[in-house]
Design a protein around this motif. Structure first.
Motif, PDB file in Angstrom:
ATOM      1  N   GLY A  24      54.140  38.167  22.811  1.00 10.90           N
ATOM      2  CA  GLY A  24      53.296  38.817  21.819  1.00 10.90           C
ATOM      3  C   GLY A  24      51.842  38.395  21.822  1.00 10.90           C
ATOM      4  N   SER A  25      51.453  37.494  22.717  1.00  9.76           N
ATOM      5  CA  SER A  25      50.050  37.077  22.758  1.00  9.76           C
ATOM      6  C   SER A  25      49.222  38.077  23.577  1.00  9.76           C
ATOM      7  CB  SER A  25      49.913  35.667  23.336  1.00  9.76           C
ATOM      8  OG  SER A  25      50.216  35.667  24.712  1.00  9.76           O
ATOM      9  N   TYR A  26      47.916  37.929  23.501  1.00  7.23           N
ATOM     10  CA  TYR A  26      46.986  38.805  24.207  1.00  7.23           C
ATOM     11  C   TYR A  26      46.204  38.018  25.246  1.00  7.23           C
ATOM     12  CZ  TYR A  26      47.625  42.797  21.095  1.00  7.23           C
ATOM     13  OH  TYR A  26      48.146  43.869  20.422  1.00  7.23           O
ATOM     14  N   THR A  27      45.927  38.683  26.350  1.00  6.46           N
ATOM     15  CA  THR A  27      45.057  38.166  27.401  1.00  6.46           C
ATOM     16  C   THR A  27      43.979  39.220  27.619  1.00  6.46           C
ATOM     17  OG1 THR A  27      46.861  36.940  28.458  1.00  6.46           O
ATOM     18  CG2 THR A  27      44.948  37.463  29.835  1.00  6.46           C
ATOM     19  N   VAL A  28      42.750  38.776  27.834  1.00  6.99           N
ATOM     20  CA  VAL A  28      41.640  39.690  28.102  1.00  6.99           C
ATOM     21  C   VAL A  28      41.205  39.505  29.551  1.00  6.99           C
ATOM     22  CG1 VAL A  28      39.244  40.290  27.546  1.00  6.99           C
ATOM     23  CG2 VAL A  28      40.841  39.664  25.713  1.00  6.99           C
ATOM     24  N   GLU A  29      41.157  40.616  30.277  1.00  2.00           N
ATOM     25  CA  GLU A  29      40.564  40.586  31.607  1.00  2.00           C
ATOM     26  C   GLU A  29      39.115  41.007  31.440  1.00  2.00           C
ATOM     27  OE1 GLU A  29      41.359  42.264  36.063  1.00  2.00           O
ATOM     28  OE2 GLU A  29      41.425  43.707  34.428  1.00  2.00           O
ATOM     29  N   ALA A  30      38.200  40.123  31.797  1.00  2.00           N
ATOM     30  CA  ALA A  30      36.768  40.408  31.710  1.00  2.00           C
ATOM     31  C   ALA A  30      36.260  40.671  33.125  1.00  2.00           C
ATOM     32  CB  ALA A  30      36.027  39.234  31.092  1.00  2.00           C
TER      33      ALA A  30
ATOM     34  N   CYS B  22      23.190  43.572  41.356  1.00  2.20           N
ATOM     35  CA  CYS B  22      22.775  43.213  42.722  1.00  2.20           C
ATOM     36  C   CYS B  22      23.709  42.133  43.270  1.00  2.20           C
ATOM     37  CB  CYS B  22      21.337  42.711  42.748  1.00  2.20           C
ATOM     38  SG  CYS B  22      20.136  43.995  42.422  1.00  2.20           S
ATOM     39  N   GLY B  23      24.956  42.464  43.461  1.00  2.00           N
ATOM     40  CA  GLY B  23      25.900  41.480  43.980  1.00  2.00           C
ATOM     41  C   GLY B  23      27.325  41.930  43.768  1.00  2.00           C
ATOM     42  N   GLU B  24      28.234  41.007  44.018  1.00  2.00           N
ATOM     43  CA  GLU B  24      29.649  41.308  43.873  1.00  2.00           C
ATOM     44  C   GLU B  24      30.102  41.125  42.441  1.00  2.00           C
ATOM     45  OE1 GLU B  24      32.507  39.759  46.624  1.00  2.00           O
ATOM     46  OE2 GLU B  24      30.943  39.446  48.128  1.00  2.00           O
ATOM     47  N   GLY B  25      31.002  41.976  42.019  1.00  2.00           N
ATOM     48  CA  GLY B  25      31.594  41.846  40.701  1.00  2.00           C
ATOM     49  C   GLY B  25      32.638  40.747  40.700  1.00  2.00           C
ATOM     50  N   SER B  26      33.021  40.328  39.509  1.00  2.00           N
ATOM     51  CA  SER B  26      34.048  39.298  39.407  1.00  2.00           C
ATOM     52  C   SER B  26      34.889  39.547  38.165  1.00  2.00           C
ATOM     53  CB  SER B  26      33.420  37.907  39.343  1.00  2.00           C
ATOM     54  OG  SER B  26      32.647  37.776  38.165  1.00  2.00           O
ATOM     55  N   ALA B  27      36.144  39.155  38.261  1.00  2.00           N
ATOM     56  CA  ALA B  27      37.067  39.303  37.137  1.00  2.00           C
ATOM     57  C   ALA B  27      37.608  37.936  36.761  1.00  2.00           C
ATOM     58  CB  ALA B  27      38.216  40.232  37.505  1.00  2.00           C
ATOM     59  N   SER B  28      37.813  37.746  35.468  1.00  2.00           N
ATOM     60  CA  SER B  28      38.424  36.513  34.996  1.00  2.00           C
ATOM     61  C   SER B  28      39.346  36.845  33.839  1.00  2.00           C
ATOM     62  CB  SER B  28      37.360  35.503  34.557  1.00  2.00           C
ATOM     63  OG  SER B  28      36.606  36.015  33.473  1.00  2.00           O
ATOM     64  N   LEU B  29      40.324  35.980  33.619  1.00  2.00           N
ATOM     65  CA  LEU B  29      41.234  36.136  32.496  1.00  2.00           C
ATOM     66  C   LEU B  29      40.840  35.165  31.408  1.00  2.00           C
ATOM     67  CD1 LEU B  29      44.663  36.418  34.351  1.00  2.00           C
ATOM     68  CD2 LEU B  29      43.218  38.264  33.486  1.00  2.00           C
ATOM     69  N   GLU B  30      40.873  35.643  30.165  1.00  2.00           N
ATOM     70  CA  GLU B  30      40.520  34.815  29.014  1.00  2.00           C
ATOM     71  C   GLU B  30      41.684  34.838  28.032  1.00  2.00           C
ATOM     72  OE1 GLU B  30      36.905  36.582  27.557  1.00  2.00           O
ATOM     73  OE2 GLU B  30      35.797  36.046  29.361  1.00  2.00           O
ATOM     74  N   GLY B  31      41.931  33.727  27.385  1.00  4.26           N
ATOM     75  CA  GLY B  31      43.007  33.650  26.410  1.00  4.26           C
ATOM     76  C   GLY B  31      43.791  32.373  26.587  1.00  4.26           C
ATOM     77  N   PRO B  32      44.967  32.304  26.027  1.00  8.63           N
ATOM     78  CA  PRO B  32      45.644  33.347  25.265  1.00  8.63           C
ATOM     79  C   PRO B  32      45.073  33.490  23.863  1.00  8.63           C
ATOM     80  CG  PRO B  32      46.989  31.383  25.250  1.00  8.63           C
ATOM     81  CD  PRO B  32      45.781  31.086  26.114  1.00  8.63           C
TER      82      PRO B  32
ATOM     83  N   GLY C 222      47.525  40.244  39.502  1.00  8.69           N
ATOM     84  CA  GLY C 222      46.761  39.078  39.065  1.00  8.69           C
ATOM     85  C   GLY C 222      46.647  38.946  37.561  1.00  8.69           C
ATOM     86  N   VAL C 223      46.911  40.033  36.833  1.00 12.32           N
ATOM     87  CA  VAL C 223      46.880  39.939  35.367  1.00 12.32           C
ATOM     88  C   VAL C 223      48.229  39.410  34.903  1.00 12.32           C
ATOM     89  CG1 VAL C 223      46.707  41.210  33.201  1.00 12.32           C
ATOM     90  CG2 VAL C 223      45.184  41.770  35.082  1.00 12.32           C
ATOM     91  N   ARG C 224      48.170  38.328  34.142  1.00 13.52           N
ATOM     92  CA  ARG C 224      49.381  37.700  33.632  1.00 13.52           C
ATOM     93  C   ARG C 224      49.097  37.167  32.246  1.00 13.52           C
ATOM     94  NH1 ARG C 224      46.345  34.264  35.908  1.00 13.52           N
ATOM     95  NH2 ARG C 224      46.317  32.051  35.488  1.00 13.52           N
ATOM     96  N   CYS C 225      50.144  36.915  31.503  1.00 14.45           N
ATOM     97  CA  CYS C 225      49.994  36.323  30.179  1.00 14.45           C
ATOM     98  C   CYS C 225      49.559  34.869  30.344  1.00 14.45           C
ATOM     99  CB  CYS C 225      51.317  36.396  29.423  1.00 14.45           C
ATOM    100  SG  CYS C 225      51.255  35.574  27.810  1.00 14.45           S
ATOM    101  N   LEU C 226      48.493  34.509  29.670  1.00 15.92           N
ATOM    102  CA  LEU C 226      48.005  33.143  29.782  1.00 15.92           C
ATOM    103  C   LEU C 226      48.749  32.176  28.866  1.00 15.92           C
ATOM    104  CD1 LEU C 226      44.159  33.688  30.206  1.00 15.92           C
ATOM    105  CD2 LEU C 226      45.893  33.213  31.952  1.00 15.92           C
TER     106      LEU C 226
END
Length: 105
Positions: A45-51, A57-67, A5-9
């Motif tokens: 050469g760009s960067y993507t951040v997975e946050a 008290c709940g489910e975690g979540s991941a999102s991609l930010e960038g580029p 799921g992590v990809r260059c944005l």
């Protein structure tokens, strides 16, 4: 290893070889934990951040930010490298404060 799921944005590249994990840092936000992982795209050469937010008290979540530009990604990586314990969510060193700013709990 790069998580699925992590990809260059910027260019869409994905997977090991195309994307490289550069650094991670985490902090405590109220009762939650936020982990930012910087990935660099070998293709453009760009960067993507997975946050990833681990909710107390709940489910975690991941999102991609960038580029983000290579310059910005390298600056963040340099900040993270100044902390001896970037995985410590309770660390309030100068690097953590600079990276998270007012968001540091």
């Amino acid at each position: 290893m790069v998580p699925a799921g992590v990809r260059c944005l910027k260019c869409g590249a994905a997977g090991d070889g195309a994307i490289t994990r550069v650094a991670s840092i985490c902090c405590e936000l109220l009762s939650d934990e936020r982990t930012d992982t910087l990935y660099r795209c070998g293709r453009c050469g760009s960067y993507t951040v997975e946050a990833y937010i681990d909710v107390f008290c709940g489910e975690g979540s991941a999102s991609l930010e960038g580029p983000f530009t290579g310059e910005q990604g390298e600056a963040w990586a340099a900040i993270i490298a100044r902390c001896g314990t970037p995985w410590d969510k309770k660390c309030h060193c100068a690097a953590h404060r600079e990276y998270y700013g007012d968001g540091l709990g």
